[in-house]
Design an enzyme around this catalytic site. Structure first.
Site, PDB file in Angstrom:
ATOM      1  CB  THR A 256       3.470  -8.982   9.200  1.00 48.80           C
ATOM      2  OG1 THR A 256       4.120  -7.806   9.613  1.00 48.80           O
ATOM      3  CG2 THR A 256       3.562  -9.765  10.290  1.00 48.80           C
TER       4      THR A 256
ATOM      5  CE  LYS B 159       4.991  -6.523  13.008  1.00 45.98           C
ATOM      6  NZ  LYS B 159       4.565  -6.079  11.560  1.00 45.98           N
TER       7      LYS B 159
ATOM      8  CE  LYS C 230      -1.109 -10.364   7.713  1.00 44.10           C
ATOM      9  NZ  LYS C 230      -0.198  -9.430   7.422  1.00 44.10           N
TER      10      LYS C 230
END
Lengths: 292, 292, 292, 292
Positions: free
Chosen positions: C98, C173, C241
């Site tokens: 990701t 995502k 994150k």
């Protein structure tokens, strides 16, 4: 030992008038700017021109930088041809940019290994304060270094406060942007409730400014917004750059700042309209947009 | 025709010193309070005591109320034994409470049918301003009615601004609470970033207060918070009452106020600790709580 | 031409079981990991071991990476000894990490110049889905490239959707993390209102999950939170994150996301307690903290 | 003793089909509605018509109400001509409206003094669920009373859960609205990041719905929003009414709900456009507005 020779790196909207004030105050000034064309007016006014930050530092007891972001500071201070390559032992590097506190600390540590002192000394007051020499300067670093550099800083600013060790100057500048942003949101929400309630916001500003809910933003920027004057002042894009530094610092210190996070999202609503170069008073329109 | 006889309903923390200042200024004052014990000091100082709001109004050219909420104002103005039952035609009713703008308008309309004028005149400045006679007074209503009542208001306040027709005074008071709340959040987030970054917030307040991010809250209440002084000032519970009026008014006018909504939720975090009677500077601790 | 030889870079919690599933499905698998110790179980299961990402790519028709962040992907794809140095023309690079959509696009462009195709193919489903081979895979890139790689992806995932050109996989995502974060906040606020109202949150979850306010988070993670089970699942630090990638992408596209910004600040409240390795259901405690 | 005679007060969008299902299930139903015209279809289907809530209660063992707000419930239950005046001892009053938990408790206490039991039994599932008899019903009250009324509730709903004593049903319904609102915000922010990034939100919904970030709102209402279908479903104005009950309950229990407060402000952005009768999926446009 009195400082006579001062270097200046970065002659933008802020840096150029700050360097000019150093000349006016009688310092011998050596300048450098990434795009060399901007040095001409300073050279015409008596400044020497150097070919790199290293050359600036070699010619000065105190070298000042005023550039855009953390990466710029790392480059002019520590990069090839940077201050670290030219600066004399016992000289001082003062960075007046607004950057990440961590980067300020890192640069200070690298310079300390060569016996060069550093002050992080971000400023507040805008181009008006830079020209008038009335900036507020928030200083992080060693008290003795500040004492030695005080005449230099006093040529550029009026309120000069040591707020702690290296990095602390940047932390306090970030606090300044937190407060400025939320005070603007205060003005934005008050103005919009007035308008949607059919009440003249100018009357509201008059009376609210006079009391416990008053602020510099309410007295100075809010009237511009209600008069449709969006000239900066301080541009939305720059404020966003600073608010991202704030939110990064908050992230690293695990300091939840829900209000500032909201302010930053609302400034994006202005940027989405292509108005990133408007003054920060445009935040009033982000709330207006929502309520339209 | 000069006003000589003034009535005063509601002798709380604000009302009592306001009524006392009217006596000092030479007005003939008639008072009433729900719990009669609070009338004694005023009576000792020369006020007459009435048995109901209607009796107060019957004895006065201008009747003032300073009570807690919208329901109280409706009761003392329009309820059984209320001002409307005793007031003379061409007399004036001034409400200094902070209430919903809609209720202010409704009361004004009901009184107008009996030829009684009304001013909504909420105040800012706290008990200190009430005692000193330096309140800011935001007035909604007819300009001529204000002109006639100006000597009365000047006995209690210093900044007296007509902001529009009936209801507008309350709208502006709500704007005052919006701005005050968000300015406090600004202080809270700045102080907490300082602390979590290891920087003394007192130094930060010193320099930030001096510039474009300065506010009354930052200069006056923030220092109390960092010194652990949570004495009111203005209590969290009362601020919440006012913020709910703000959010109700925002709801009715479809004015999204995301910042104020956040402030109100954060004050609940202080109330959850049983600290509703602390001063509003306790908001600093709501942010601290999150980051602990 | 059927793909037989697959490379795999990054054998962490997700990558290791994904590579194992490729072996099980009959592919010839070559692996590399920054810390070499993690390759042993895969080698024992039949994988070949390479000395660098370039060597992996040289041995494969399709090279997959599953690493931590944008910088890691740039390094293994484009850095010294990276995929770009070993990959054959007409081979494919699939990144399952990701990362920032912009970085995905940049890597794809650099590889395209060497005639290497890229798919950005981030996954959802956690280590459980990785082991079971039931991941959801959101693919950005050329449809024909996806068609060719489908048997490879089907060895690792169950729902495989092409969502657009390069970068689109990462955008989707990020949308997944937006929705996951806010659905968790929904659970957190509902649970806390229950508790503070004296109502058993387990009963609430039972009935609310069954209706229009139901979500995977409410059914699966919320019950863990109310039972004091904070084992991940997906760790708070990793969620943060990802949320920073979301907020960066929002910044670059000028997309105000006030809800997600709030969620990110609240996760910081959990990190401030030193609980960054708890599962994301800990968000329930950020709201609890405020109301305590 | 099996319940045979059921009263129904309030024949709106929800109440009419609920009463019809009671008839279908074989109960003897007596109805009343504030505007009498709405009773005709029920009477045609076999219901008896009463002249007041009191008359309904006099004719029934179990009396159900389904009205708009707290004030309506107080009126039909306790006001002149209300249920309390006609209900037999040992009869039951079931309120299916969504109202303040405090009011539910107050009504239950007043009825208990006349030996009338009460259940607060708000429903979820919309007019579709009401017609189909598949509502989720969250019940607060005495377990034995629920047991006795179960056949009545089963004629109207499918998932019937006792969640606690009186008031708990309403608390859980408020939790349902918290979760629904934030799940919608999740969809809104995800859709807008997609659009501003040039990615088709339909593809995103397809894959995100399948995983850990899935929700009923994402699967059911989000597709309508991206297709420009804003027909309710559940209207924005009604959602706002419920969110204000949520925020009132949060205020009384000192439960900070920053996410729900934000959702409520964003729904105001839709109401400001005069779209209060659109379905709640319009929340997608509040985020779109900000980013335009």
């Amino acid at each position: 030992m009195t400082v006579k020779r001062v270097g200046f790196i970065g002659l933008g909207i802020m840096g150029a008038p700050m360097a000019a004030n150093l000349l006016t105050a009688g310092f011998e000034v050596t300048v450098w700017n990434r795009s060399p064309s901007r040095t001409a007016p300073l050279v015409a006014a008596g400044a020497a021109q150097a070919g790199s930050p290293a050359e600036v530092a070699a010619a000065a007891e105190v070298t000042i930088s005023c550039v855009t972001n953390s990466g710029d500071v790392e480059e002019v201070a520590l990069g090839p041809g940077g201050v670290i390559e030219g600066a004399h032992p016992n000289s001082v590097y003062i960075d007046c940019s607004t950057i990440a506190p961590d980067v300020a600390r890192k640069v200070a540590e690298a310079l300390a290994q060569r016996n060069i002192s550093m002050l992080d000394a971000p400023v507040s007051g805008g181009d008006i304060g830079a020209k008038a020499g009335t900036l507020a300067i928030m200083v992080g670093g060693d008290p003795k270094t500040l004492e030695r550099c005080l005449p230099v800083l006093e040529a550029m600013g009026k309120v000069i406060v040591r707020v702690g060790p290296n990095g602390a100057g940047q932390v306090v500048k970030l606090c300044n942007q937190i407060a400025g942003g939320l005070n603007l949101l205060a003005a934005a929400e008050a103005i919009n409730l007035c308008r949607k309630s059919g009440v003249d916001p100018a009357r509201m500003l008059e009376v609210v400014s006079a009391g416990a809910a008053g602020s510099w933003m309410l007295s100075n920027l809010a009237p511009r917004a209600i008069n449709g004057d969006y000239a900066p002042g301080f541009m939305v894009d720059l404020m966003q750059k600073d608010l991202r530094l704030v939110l990064d610092a908050a992230h690293e210190t695990h300091t939840p700042l829900p209000g500032t996070a909201l302010v930053s999202q609302l400034f994006q609503a202005i940027q989405a309209e292509g108005r990133g170069t408007d003054g920060t008073q445009a935040l009033v329109d982000a709330i207006a947009k929502l309520g339209r």
